[in-house]
Enzyme design. Structure first.
Site, PDB file in Angstrom:
ATOM      1  CB  CYS A   9      -1.019  -0.081   1.350  1.00  0.00           C
ATOM      2  SG  CYS A   9      -1.959  -1.330   1.308  1.00  0.00           S
ATOM      3  N   PRO A  17      -6.465   5.418   1.825  1.00  0.00           N
ATOM      4  CG  PRO A  17      -8.484   5.101   0.664  1.00  0.00           C
ATOM      5  CD  PRO A  17      -6.904   5.660   0.345  1.00  0.00           C
ATOM      6  N   GLY A  18      -6.427   3.172   4.093  1.00  0.00           N
ATOM      7  CA  GLY A  18      -6.291   1.638   4.058  1.00  0.00           C
ATOM      8  C   GLY A  18      -7.432   1.103   4.706  1.00  0.00           C
TER       9      GLY A  18
END
Length: 373
Positions: A140, A298-299
């Site tokens: 990510c 936006p994890g």
């Protein structure tokens, strides 16, 4: 300086509403006679605040998945094709040809050897002397991490144009690894209660991740496409928190691969971002209230809330992050590139305004980029 000239986003054709994916997992539990509370699936698939996700690989074979060789091969092929389409759209926007690009940085967890960039050079007519930088294992973090590294390259090559591209075939996990992993852990659960936390984590990650690709064209100060009004990468800062390697990542297990995302991630996000953002802003005599654009990966809802709370942001500052999560889910490394694309498509801030692009990933690592319009 390095200028961000244009962005492009690509998605595969398969889009599944969140309830369809949750229902597929419930049906699998029933078909395999797995003794587990099905309401937990519904709860976590709802709690992540996602409406639906794109998948490179369809769910057609979910109940009869192929072997690892087939699924990995298909994932690599789909990733390369999606990236190729995304780069072509990017170049069309600025009327450039692949041969006009001097450097290509690619980010992906796809286990491809030769690497994704090499395969792209056989798909698109890049120069055979293209300088390549494949980045793996950053997950990510990759979109922001890649922008920082490309900007550093362009500072030393101010006449050149470079492309960053990122794509993750997260749906490959639904081609057998997810099913086998849950099956194995749930059957061990009666004699090994410690399996429970990993089962919950696996369900949560199954609820979060989708597929997509992002590409960014960046140029140095002396390139013809560099002009006022474009966001410039002023500086960046990387932080890796020690002894947190187990918080996030991807493990190889007996049943295939397993996404790792521990609940403590949200707590470490606050610590890591403070260590990255405060010194970066101080170096440039800036305060948080001078940041007009927050481009935050936006994890998951807890990650967004943690950033919002830590920096006392108003409820609109991270709206793009919430909207991205709802529409496409967490597409790993390209997610922050998607938010960058949406930012550039909207109303631009006044000249001289500042923004922060932020992502976090395995390590546990944070990357923060200071932008100025």
């Amino acid at each position: 300086m390095a200028f961000i000239v244009a962005t492009s986003i690509g998605f595969p054709t398969h889009y599944y509403p969140q309830e369809v994916l949750a229902n597929a997992l419930r049906k699998y539990f029933l078909a395999m006679d797995l003794d587990f509370d099905l309401e937990i699936i519904d709860r976590f698939f709802t709690n992540v605040a996602i409406d639906g996700r794109y998948f490179m690989l369809p769910l057609d074979s979910f109940f009869d998945p192929p072997g690892m060789e087939v699924s990995v091969s298909k994932a690599i092929e789909a990733t390369v094709n999606l990236i190729g389409e995304t780069i072509s759209k990017l170049l069309d926007k600025v009327a450039l040809e692949p041969k006009d690009i001097s450097q290509l940085t690619s980010v992906s967890l796809a286990p491809a050897v030769p690497a994704i960039d090499t395969r792209l050079m056989n798909l698109l007519p890049f120069s055979s002397s293209l300088k390549r930088m494949p980045l793996g294992g950053v997950g990510c973090l990759g979109g922001a991490f890649g922008i920082s590294r490309v900007a550093e390259y362009l500072r030393g090559h101010p006449t050149e144009a470079a492309i960053l591209v990122a794509a993750e075939p997260s749906s490959a996990l639904w081609q057998g690894s997810l099913q086998r992993d849950l099956n194995s852990m749930i059957k061990k659960l009666p004699t090994d209660p410690s399996q429970y936390s990993d089962i919950i984590m696996t369900i949560v990650t199954a609820a979060l991740f989708g597929d997509g690709a992002g590409a960014v064209l960046m140029v140095g100060d002396d390139h013809p496409l560099a002009c006022p009004g474009q966001p410039q990468v002023i500086d960046s800062r990387s932080i890796m928190l020690p002894d947190t390697i187990n918080l996030m990542g991807m493990d190889v297990v007996d049943t295939g691969t397993r996404n790792i995302l521990r609940p403590k991630v949200a707590d470490h996000v606050k610590v890591g971002l403070r260590q990255a953002i405060d010194p970066l802003l101080a170096k440039h005599d800036l305060a948080v209230d001078k940041i007009s654009r927050w481009l935050v990966h936006p994890g998951g809802p807890k990650i967004i809330n943690a950033v919002e709370d830590e920096f006392a942001l108003d409820d609109q500052a991270l709206q793009l992050s919430r909207d991205a999560l709802a529409k496409i889910g967490n597409i790993s490394s390209p997610t922050v590139l998607y938010i960058l694309d949406r930012t550039l498509a909207g109303e631009q801030p006044p000249p001289g305004s500042y923004g922060l692009a932020i992502a976090m990933g395995p390590g546990f690592s944070q990357e923060v980029i200071l932008l100025q319009w």
